[in-house]
Design a protein around this motif. Sequence first.
Motif, mmCIF file in Angstrom:
data_model
loop_
_atom_site.group_PDB
_atom_site.id
_atom_site.type_symbol
_atom_site.label_atom_id
_atom_site.label_comp_id
_atom_site.label_asym_id
_atom_site.label_seq_id
_atom_site.Cartn_x
_atom_site.Cartn_y
_atom_site.Cartn_z
ATOM 1 N N UNK A 175 23.427 9.609 -18.127
ATOM 2 C CA UNK A 175 23.931 9.284 -16.786
ATOM 3 C C UNK A 175 24.171 7.780 -16.670
ATOM 4 N N UNK A 176 23.209 6.991 -17.085
ATOM 5 C CA UNK A 176 23.320 5.542 -16.942
ATOM 6 C C UNK A 176 24.437 4.966 -17.825
ATOM 7 N N UNK A 177 24.612 5.496 -19.007
ATOM 8 C CA UNK A 177 25.699 5.040 -19.865
ATOM 9 C C UNK A 177 27.055 5.446 -19.286
ATOM 10 N N UNK A 178 27.130 6.654 -18.746
ATOM 11 C CA UNK A 178 28.393 7.116 -18.159
ATOM 12 C C UNK A 178 28.762 6.306 -16.914
ATOM 13 N N UNK A 179 27.779 5.903 -16.136
ATOM 14 C CA UNK A 179 28.074 5.047 -14.980
ATOM 15 C C UNK A 179 28.759 3.776 -15.457
ATOM 16 N N UNK A 180 28.229 3.166 -16.498
ATOM 17 C CA UNK A 180 28.837 1.935 -17.017
ATOM 18 C C UNK A 180 30.216 2.201 -17.602
ATOM 19 N N UNK A 181 30.371 3.336 -18.241
ATOM 20 C CA UNK A 181 31.680 3.719 -18.782
ATOM 21 C C UNK A 181 32.698 3.833 -17.647
ATOM 22 N N UNK A 208 34.314 8.054 -7.489
ATOM 23 C CA UNK A 208 33.686 9.319 -7.093
ATOM 24 C C UNK A 208 32.698 9.775 -8.162
ATOM 25 N N UNK A 209 33.065 9.632 -9.430
ATOM 26 C CA UNK A 209 32.163 10.003 -10.525
ATOM 27 C C UNK A 209 30.892 9.154 -10.503
ATOM 28 N N UNK A 210 31.050 7.860 -10.271
ATOM 29 C CA UNK A 210 29.885 6.965 -10.189
ATOM 30 C C UNK A 210 28.964 7.414 -9.061
ATOM 31 N N UNK A 211 29.551 7.755 -7.916
ATOM 32 C CA UNK A 211 28.739 8.223 -6.782
ATOM 33 C C UNK A 211 28.007 9.517 -7.137
ATOM 34 N N UNK A 212 28.677 10.428 -7.823
ATOM 35 C CA UNK A 212 28.049 11.686 -8.234
ATOM 36 C C UNK A 212 26.895 11.424 -9.192
ATOM 37 N N UNK A 213 27.109 10.550 -10.163
ATOM 38 C CA UNK A 213 26.063 10.243 -11.136
ATOM 39 C C UNK A 213 24.878 9.546 -10.482
ATOM 40 N N UNK A 214 25.136 8.638 -9.542
ATOM 41 C CA UNK A 214 24.040 7.999 -8.819
ATOM 42 C C UNK A 214 23.274 9.011 -7.975
ATOM 43 N N UNK A 215 23.980 9.979 -7.400
ATOM 44 C CA UNK A 215 23.303 11.036 -6.647
ATOM 45 C C UNK A 215 22.406 11.852 -7.579
ATOM 46 N N UNK A 216 22.850 12.076 -8.806
ATOM 47 C CA UNK A 216 22.009 12.781 -9.780
ATOM 48 C C UNK A 216 20.739 11.988 -10.060
ATOM 49 N N UNK A 217 20.883 10.670 -10.211
ATOM 50 C CA UNK A 217 19.695 9.832 -10.436
ATOM 51 C C UNK A 217 18.734 9.942 -9.259
#
Length: 120
Positions: free
Chosen positions: A64-70, A103-112
Motif C-alpha cells: 500500500x505504501x509503495x503504491x501510494x508513492x507510485x 482517487x487511488x491515493x485516497x482509497x489506499x490511505x483509507x485502507x491504511x
Amino acid sequence: MTVALLMASPALAQDQGQQGMDHSQMNHAEMMQPTAANPYAPSEMKMHEQMMAAAGADAGETWIRKMIEHHRGAVDMSQIALTNTENVDVRREAQKTIDSQNREIATLNAMLRGMGKQEQ
C-alpha cells in the motif's frame, strides 16, 4: 552466489545465466537533467526514492505504501506534462491521470486507516 556479487559483476551475472544491462558506463547525472523533451527525470527519481523508502509492518502494508508513492509519482509527472505541453490530448489525459491517481491515493490511505495505521 549472492545478489551483491551478481550486481557487482555484470559479466559474472551473464555467465550465471542472468539477464541484465551493464549500467557502469551510464552517466546518471546527465540522465537526471531535465530537458524540454524529457522534463520528468527529477520527478521519476523522487518517486523511485520514495517507493524504495516506503515500508510497513507486513507485505500488505508495504505494498500500500509503495503504491501510494507510485501514484504520487504519476500525479507529479502529469502535472509536469500540463505545465510543459499545449497538446490538447496530452493535457486531457494528464488531467484524467491526476484525478484518477488522487482517487487511488485516497482509497489506499483509507485502507491504511482501516488497518489502524497512519495515513501516508
